[in-house]
Design a protein around this motif. Structure first.
Motif, short mmCIF file in Angstrom:
data_model
loop_
_atom_site.label_atom_id
_atom_site.label_comp_id
_atom_site.label_asym_id
_atom_site.label_seq_id
_atom_site.Cartn_x
_atom_site.Cartn_y
_atom_site.Cartn_z
N GLN A 1 0.82 -1.22 0.00
CA GLN A 1 0.00 0.00 0.00
C GLN A 1 0.85 1.27 0.00
OE1 GLN A 1 -2.17 -1.24 3.51
NE2 GLN A 1 -4.05 -1.42 2.31
N ARG A 2 2.06 1.21 0.55
CA ARG A 2 2.89 2.41 0.70
C ARG A 2 3.27 3.11 -0.60
NH1 ARG A 2 4.69 -0.16 5.53
NH2 ARG A 2 6.36 -1.29 4.51
N PRO B 1 -0.28 5.39 -2.38
CA PRO B 1 -1.34 5.82 -1.46
C PRO B 1 -2.56 6.39 -2.19
CG PRO B 1 0.50 7.35 -1.40
CD PRO B 1 0.93 6.18 -2.24
#
Length: 167
Positions: A108-109, A112
């Motif tokens: 997910q980083r 975003p």
């Protein structure tokens, strides 16, 4: 108590769901082949001996056969596809093994701006796939028979995840 918390979380998630129309141009599927590094504890000679030893239990011989098959796949250069389904602003990554939750959080980083989800178990031959540090910390998930990949598998998978999410 846990069931109540799960039910509350599911109700909140449903209430906060945002629906978006999807058009053909919003859809794509991409796969990249990846060679996972075999666990250093896998020894072909020992595994063959266990498979051929009739005095061993069915379970011992079966586990050895499974580990041997995985090791031979690795030595033959076989790859496993890691893929990404694009649905508008959502991405669904499909990976092998039983991944630690840290892979979902790390995926997910880099994006975003997107909703990133992960589905594992695509090819269960490698078993549990821990993070690099988890292999030094111990635990059954990263031990022999449960994880058939080397600790550097994390970098291998994160590289392919980042490539798929950059698209």
């Amino acid at each position: 108590m846990l069931a109540g918390r799960v039910a509350t979380g599911m109700a909140k998630a449903w209430a906060n769901t945002v629906k978006s129309p999807i058009r053909a141009v919003d859809l794509s599927w991409e796969s990249l082949p990846v060679a996972l590094p075999p666990a250093p504890h896998l020894d072909e000679t020992r595994l063959v001996a266990v498979v051929n030893d009739a005095s061993k239990s069915v379970r011992e011989r079966s586990e050895a056969a499974s580990e041997l098959t995985w090791l031979q796949r690795c030595h033959a250069g076989e790859t496993i596809d890691v893929s990404c389904l694009r649905l508008g602003k959502a991405r669904v990554l499909h990976l092998p093994g039983e991944l630690f939750v840290e892979y979902q959080l790390a995926a997910q980083r880099p994006r975003p701006d997107l909703f990133v989800a992960m589905a594992a178990y695509g090819d269960y031959a490698p078993g549990y796939i821990g993070t690099e540090v988890a292999y030094s910390q111990g635990g059954y998930e990263t031990g022999p028979h449960d994880s058939l990949v080397a600790p550097n598998v994390e970098r291998t998978l994160m590289d392919v995840i980042e490539r798929l999410l950059r698209k």
